[in-house]
Each structure stands twice: as C-alpha cells, then as structure tokens.
Design a protein around this motif. Structure first.
Motif, PDB file in Angstrom:
ATOM      1  N   THR A   1       4.946   9.296   2.951  1.00  0.00           N
ATOM      2  CA  THR A   1       4.204   9.144   2.118  1.00  0.00           C
ATOM      3  C   THR A   1       5.233  10.772   1.908  1.00  0.00           C
ATOM      4  OG1 THR A   1       2.776  10.795   2.539  1.00  0.00           O
ATOM      5  CG2 THR A   1       1.792   9.330   1.364  1.00  0.00           C
ATOM      6  N   GLY A   2       5.198  11.211   2.617  1.00  0.00           N
ATOM      7  CA  GLY A   2       5.786  13.167   1.793  1.00  0.00           C
ATOM      8  C   GLY A   2       8.047  11.963   2.168  1.00  0.00           C
ATOM      9  N   LEU A   3       8.071  11.712   3.071  1.00  0.00           N
ATOM     10  CA  LEU A   3       9.611  10.863   3.314  1.00  0.00           C
ATOM     11  C   LEU A   3       9.819  10.275   1.692  1.00  0.00           C
ATOM     12  CD1 LEU A   3      12.742  12.043   4.658  1.00  0.00           C
ATOM     13  CD2 LEU A   3      11.780   9.190   6.066  1.00  0.00           C
ATOM     14  N   ALA A   4       8.868   9.576   1.368  1.00  0.00           N
ATOM     15  CA  ALA A   4       9.416   8.922   0.580  1.00  0.00           C
ATOM     16  C   ALA A   4       9.634   9.984  -1.159  1.00  0.00           C
ATOM     17  CB  ALA A   4       8.528   7.334   0.126  1.00  0.00           C
ATOM     18  N   VAL A   5       8.531  10.922  -1.057  1.00  0.00           N
ATOM     19  CA  VAL A   5       7.980  11.279  -2.371  1.00  0.00           C
ATOM     20  C   VAL A   5      10.047  12.358  -2.414  1.00  0.00           C
ATOM     21  CG1 VAL A   5       6.926  13.806  -2.503  1.00  0.00           C
ATOM     22  CG2 VAL A   5       5.987  11.821  -2.064  1.00  0.00           C
ATOM     23  N   THR A   6      10.428  12.670  -1.296  1.00  0.00           N
ATOM     24  CA  THR A   6      11.484  13.428  -1.270  1.00  0.00           C
ATOM     25  C   THR A   6      12.461  13.049  -1.502  1.00  0.00           C
ATOM     26  OG1 THR A   6      10.340  14.832   1.117  1.00  0.00           O
ATOM     27  CG2 THR A   6      13.024  15.109   0.641  1.00  0.00           C
ATOM     28  N   LEU A   7      12.674  11.936  -0.773  1.00  0.00           N
ATOM     29  CA  LEU A   7      13.903  11.068  -1.437  1.00  0.00           C
ATOM     30  C   LEU A   7      13.864  10.575  -2.823  1.00  0.00           C
ATOM     31  CD1 LEU A   7      13.867   7.780   1.759  1.00  0.00           C
ATOM     32  CD2 LEU A   7      15.338  10.129   1.436  1.00  0.00           C
ATOM     33  N   LEU A   8      12.723  10.636  -3.021  1.00  0.00           N
ATOM     34  CA  LEU A   8      12.747  10.394  -4.912  1.00  0.00           C
ATOM     35  C   LEU A   8      12.444  11.181  -5.469  1.00  0.00           C
ATOM     36  CD1 LEU A   8       9.326   8.147  -5.293  1.00  0.00           C
ATOM     37  CD2 LEU A   8      11.844   7.671  -6.383  1.00  0.00           C
ATOM     38  N   ALA A   9      12.372  12.186  -5.254  1.00  0.00           N
ATOM     39  CA  ALA A   9      12.605  13.922  -5.728  1.00  0.00           C
ATOM     40  C   ALA A   9      13.822  13.789  -6.434  1.00  0.00           C
ATOM     41  CB  ALA A   9      12.356  15.008  -4.715  1.00  0.00           C
ATOM     42  N   TRP A  64       7.002  19.348  -7.180  1.00  0.00           N
ATOM     43  CA  TRP A  64       6.233  20.436  -4.964  1.00  0.00           C
ATOM     44  C   TRP A  64       4.728  20.112  -6.104  1.00  0.00           C
ATOM     45  CZ3 TRP A  64       6.061  21.651  -1.154  1.00  0.00           C
ATOM     46  CH2 TRP A  64       7.443  21.633  -0.366  1.00  0.00           C
ATOM     47  N   VAL A  65       4.208  20.256  -7.110  1.00  0.00           N
ATOM     48  CA  VAL A  65       2.807  20.173  -7.545  1.00  0.00           C
ATOM     49  C   VAL A  65       2.396  18.612  -7.364  1.00  0.00           C
ATOM     50  CG1 VAL A  65       1.029  20.391  -9.150  1.00  0.00           C
ATOM     51  CG2 VAL A  65       2.451  22.180  -8.792  1.00  0.00           C
ATOM     52  N   THR A  66       2.680  18.011  -7.609  1.00  0.00           N
ATOM     53  CA  THR A  66       2.785  16.753  -7.929  1.00  0.00           C
ATOM     54  C   THR A  66       3.134  15.524  -6.335  1.00  0.00           C
ATOM     55  OG1 THR A  66       3.877  16.502  -9.957  1.00  0.00           O
ATOM     56  CG2 THR A  66       3.700  14.220  -8.756  1.00  0.00           C
ATOM     57  N   ALA A  67       3.708  16.117  -6.197  1.00  0.00           N
ATOM     58  CA  ALA A  67       4.107  16.188  -4.536  1.00  0.00           C
ATOM     59  C   ALA A  67       2.524  16.293  -4.046  1.00  0.00           C
ATOM     60  CB  ALA A  67       5.435  16.501  -3.269  1.00  0.00           C
ATOM     61  N   LEU A  68       2.124  17.165  -4.007  1.00  0.00           N
ATOM     62  CA  LEU A  68       0.936  18.212  -2.801  1.00  0.00           C
ATOM     63  C   LEU A  68       0.007  16.736  -3.479  1.00  0.00           C
ATOM     64  CD1 LEU A  68       2.416  20.981  -2.222  1.00  0.00           C
ATOM     65  CD2 LEU A  68       0.185  21.568  -3.432  1.00  0.00           C
ATOM     66  N   GLU A  99       0.982  -1.141  -0.072  1.00  0.00           N
ATOM     67  CA  GLU A  99       0.064  -0.208   0.249  1.00  0.00           C
ATOM     68  C   GLU A  99       0.275   1.634  -0.141  1.00  0.00           C
ATOM     69  OE1 GLU A  99      -2.493   1.704   3.311  1.00  0.00           O
ATOM     70  OE2 GLU A  99      -3.753  -0.509   2.422  1.00  0.00           O
ATOM     71  N   ALA A 100       2.470   0.520   0.576  1.00  0.00           N
ATOM     72  CA  ALA A 100       2.578   2.335   0.960  1.00  0.00           C
ATOM     73  C   ALA A 100       3.067   2.486  -0.844  1.00  0.00           C
ATOM     74  CB  ALA A 100       4.229   2.311   1.861  1.00  0.00           C
ATOM     75  N   ALA A 101       2.790   1.666  -1.391  1.00  0.00           N
ATOM     76  CA  ALA A 101       4.318   2.095  -2.834  1.00  0.00           C
ATOM     77  C   ALA A 101       2.781   2.705  -3.617  1.00  0.00           C
ATOM     78  CB  ALA A 101       4.692   0.723  -3.760  1.00  0.00           C
ATOM     79  N   LEU A 102       1.324   2.432  -3.033  1.00  0.00           N
ATOM     80  CA  LEU A 102       0.721   3.309  -4.076  1.00  0.00           C
ATOM     81  C   LEU A 102       0.774   4.435  -4.275  1.00  0.00           C
ATOM     82  CD1 LEU A 102      -2.797   1.813  -3.154  1.00  0.00           C
ATOM     83  CD2 LEU A 102      -1.469   1.653  -5.037  1.00  0.00           C
ATOM     84  N   THR A 103       1.157   5.349  -2.866  1.00  0.00           N
ATOM     85  CA  THR A 103       1.203   6.937  -3.414  1.00  0.00           C
ATOM     86  C   THR A 103       2.555   6.837  -3.801  1.00  0.00           C
ATOM     87  OG1 THR A 103       0.795   7.440  -1.375  1.00  0.00           O
ATOM     88  CG2 THR A 103       1.865   9.137  -1.506  1.00  0.00           C
ATOM     89  N   LEU A 104       4.366   6.090  -4.468  1.00  0.00           N
ATOM     90  CA  LEU A 104       4.915   7.298  -5.020  1.00  0.00           C
ATOM     91  C   LEU A 104       4.742   6.518  -6.563  1.00  0.00           C
ATOM     92  CD1 LEU A 104       7.710   5.266  -2.529  1.00  0.00           C
ATOM     93  CD2 LEU A 104       7.439   7.620  -2.444  1.00  0.00           C
TER      94      LEU A 104
END
Lengths: 245, 221
Positions: free
Chosen positions: B105-113, B56-60, B21-26
């Motif tokens: 979500t937030g941390l994972a997105v930050t690492l992927l950014a 940024w917009v996609t992270a939001l 489920e965690a991977a869905l957001t990513l």
C-alpha cells in the motif's frame, strides 16, 4: 502507597471506602463550584479588554484542564489494569472516559462561545483547539472500542491498550499541532515567572478548577459504583434464570 | 530471519494472487483523488495549491481502508495462532506483516503519487519533497495502523472503528509530510521536516510493533 492502591482493587473494600468518601467529596465539590462560579460570574471584575466575556474563563479553563487530566488518569488506570489485571482499574478507566469526553466537549463549546466575541469566529484551526479536538476523538475511539466487543473483559483490555498508545502519542500530536499553527494565547497561570493573571481573577479560577476536580472524583465514584451494581444485578439475574431453567 | 522473510513473501504472494487484492487500495487512492476536481472545481491554480494536501490525505484514507484485512484473514483461518506459537517472536511477525503491508500500500501509493500530482497540477518543485515525505511517512502509517487493525479483531463493525482509532494518530505524519512540501515551495530547507518524519517513524516502530503484538495476544486468548 502501592500496597494501599492494590488493596483498593478489592471491590468490596473499594465500595466501603467510596461510600465513606462520597458524601464529603460531594459537599466539597458543591461548595467549591458554588462559591467559585458565583464569585467568577458575578463578583470578579470584568477584563479591561474583553469586558464581561472573560467570565467564560471560569468554566472553560477548568474544563480544558480536566480534559487532559482525565486522559492521564485513564491512561494510568489502563496501564495498571494491563500490568496487575485489577478489574477495578478497568472499570475506573472505562468510567473515566465518558467523563473526560464531556469535559472536552464543554471546553470546546465554551471555547467556541468565547472565541466568537473575542476573536470574531466560532472556530479557527489553531493549535490548542485542534489538539483538544483530537483529544475528543481519542476519547470517542476509546469509548467505541470498549463497547465494541460482546465480551466485556475483551473490550476493556483492548481499550486499555488503546489508552496507553494514545498516551504515548498525545504529546507528539500536541507538539506537532502546536508547530503547525498557533493563535491561542500561551499559558498564563503556570509560568516560571508567576501567573500573569490578576489575583481577583485567579482566586475564583482556582476555586472552580478545584471544584471541577472534586466533581470528577464524585462522578467517577458514582459511575464505578453503579457499574459494580449493574454487574451484580447481572450475576443475580443469571443465577435466577439458571435456577429456574 | 528466514521465518521473517517467509512471512513477508507469503503476504506478498497472497495479495498478488488473490484476485488483485493489492490493487484495491491503489484503486481507492486514484478514485478518491479523482473526486476532488469535481468537488472543488477544475481550475489548475486551485488544484495545484491543494494538490499535495489532497494526495497526503487520500494516502491516509487509503491506508485506513486497507487495515481491515491486515490481520482479519489470518485470524479467521488460524494462521495467526500458528504465528503466535512459532519460535519467531510475535513482535517480529507483526513487523514482517507491517513491512508487507507497506510494500503493497504505502510504497505503491508513493510511486503513484507523482502521476496524481501531474493530474492535479502539482508545482514542479513539490514532487521531490512529496515523494520523500511519503517514503518516510507511509511506513509509520502501516506500523501505527497495525495497532488499530489488531485491536478491532473480533469487534462488531470493526472496519469503521479502525478509522476512528488510527486517523487521530496519523495527524503528526500528515502535518510534517505537508510542511515538507510547503517549506520547499517557499524556499526553506527541506531537511528538518524529513528528519522529523524519520523521528516519527522511529517512534512508530516500537509503539506499533509492541502495541500490535499485545493486541494480537489479547485477540488470540
């Protein structure tokens, strides 16, 4: 004063007061708006730069003021509903939100109509325009949330929490957007060194502003009254249906 | 403190063991970013100019789609009522859930950014401020989004409603996240923008925690 406000929370007393006040406020609103708009649109002088285009101001500025004023009223009503659980505050907050949304829409549309001849474009991502647009979204969210529950009480409380959160965030949003981009002219009426707008334009503007305020009171009272009636009809219908069943 | 950590651990375990489920957001984050080169054209100069904004917009948006399940599953299986009855204040339980949500979500997105930045030809100097801004900004998103997620519990069409409720509240975070990148690119100091992002986080903490807890109490009545 607080005692008076709390006593207003009784629907019966509210209706009595509202019925007594409504005709007077309606007449006042009609006179102020009538005089203010005719004065502004016909008799006030054209601007030395903008010509007759400046007359949009007599609708645009009051609508924009009412847009934020309505939100403040709505947030205060919501807070008092959450604190004292006055049903009437909930009714009033929910009645205020579509009115505020309409004023916001009027401000946005007249702003676009004013922007085309003066700035040469319908829309720019300027700070004030953007923050008013965000305000419009906050109204839409409030309306959508209060209508999204089958249980009306539940929708009212959820919307009240949202209105309070929005009231905290609104200044933050406004100042971040202002920081982000500014093209709209600064304040020209409320200033420490007095208004920078000539009296011949200030007077009709003040009249329309007061007229819009009175119009808001009229609309709010009518909406609350009709909502109270709608609830009474619902109760009567339910009683009748259960009586037959 | 134990209960607090237990809630974080539970949410993390649930998210990692329940079918990714965690991977869905990513997944949403990566797929949505991939659409942009198709939308605006693949020229590296253009993409590099708007890369930070896209990320940024996609992270939001990725955060917004993830809020729907922040409290819903717990509401449905009754966990939320137990959390509300537990000795741990509901405010702290909400904070624990927001932290777990941010880690997923937030941390994972930050690492992927940075990887996404590479694909979008992000200018080299922008990587640092982008990641720093996301690190400070995304926790605020998790906190503020919690209010929306809690408010729509039990509402009809809750998922679409969350976006309408929380995206306007995210605007300041987006503005200062982007301005951190832009300032660095034109050689202005980075610190003020990060300080403001920190201030926004400091505001989002009480507003998000108390707001969500109030909304959850309402949903549990």
């Amino acid at each position: 004063m607080p005692n008076f406000l709390h006593s207003l929370a009784s629907p019966a007393r509210f209706q009595r007061i509202a019925n007594a006040v409504l005709p007077w406020v309606s007449v006042l609103a009609a006179v102020l708006l009538g005089v203010g708009i005719v004065w502004g649109l016909v008799f006030s002088p054209p601007d030395y730069q903008q010509g007759d285009t400046v007359r949009v101001m007599y609708i645009h500025v009051p609508a924009a003021w009412m847009a934020t004023f309505c939100y403040a009223v709505m947030a205060l009503l919501s807070a008092s509903f959450l604190i004292w659980k006055h049903q009437l505050a909930d009714l009033a907050a929910r009645a205020a939100s579509p009115i505020g949304a309409c004023f916001t829409a009027i401000a946005l549309i007249t702003g676009a109509l004013w922007g085309k001849p003066t700035w040469g474009t319908w829309w720019v991502w300027d700070a004030r325009l953007t923050s008013v647009l965000v305000l419009f979204f906050l109204y839409l969210g409030h309306m959508a949330l209060s209508a999204a529950f089958d249980d009306r009480e539940r929708g009212g409380r959820a919307a009240a929490i949202l209105a309070c959160v929005g009231a905290i965030n609104l200044p933050i949003i406004k100042y971040s957007v202002e920081w982000w981009n500014t093209l709209h002219q600064g304040a020209s009426v409320f200033r420490m060194d007095g208004p920078t707008i000539d009296n011949s334009m200030l007077w009709p503007l003040l009249l329309t502003v007061l007229g819009f305020n009175m119009l808001f009171v009229v609309l709010l009272l009518v909406r609350i009254k009709s909502e109270l009636l709608a609830r009474r009809i619902e109760v009567l219908q339910r009683a009748r249906a259960s009586g037959r069943g | 403190m134990n209960a607090f950590l237990a809630i974080i651990g539970r949410d993390l375990r649930l998210a990692t063991r329940r079918g990714g489920e965690a991977a869905l957001t990513l997944g949403f984050f990566v797929v949505a970013i991939t659409l942009f080169p198709f939308g605006v054209g693949p020229e590296p100069e253009l993409l590099g100019r708007i890369a930070a904004g896209i990320i940024w917009v996609t992270a939001l948006l990725a955060a917004t789609v993830s809020f729907d399940r922040l409290f819903r599953a717990d509401m449905e299986d009754g966990t939320l009522e137990l959390l509300a009855l537990a000795p741990l204040p509901l405010e702290l339980a909400v904070l624990a859930k927001a932290i777990a949500h941010w880690l997923l979500t937030g941390l994972a997105v930050t690492l992927l950014a940075p990887v996404m930045g590479l694909m979008l030809n992000l200018p080299e100097a922008a990587y640092g401020p982008l990641v720093a801004g996301l690190l400070l900004g995304t926790p605020a998103l998790s906190l503020l989004g919690g209010i929306g997620a809690a408010l729509v519990l039990g509402a009809r069409r809750g998922g679409a409603l969350v976006g309408l409720l929380v995206l306007p509240l995210f605007l300041p975070v987006l503005i200062f996240g982007i301005s951190a990148v832009e300032a660095t690119l034109i050689g202005l100091p980075l610190a003020p923008h990060l300080l403001i992002l920190g201030a926004l986080l400091a505001v989002a903490l009480p507003v998000g925690v108390f707001g969500s807890a109030a909304a959850l109490r309402l949903a549990l009545e």
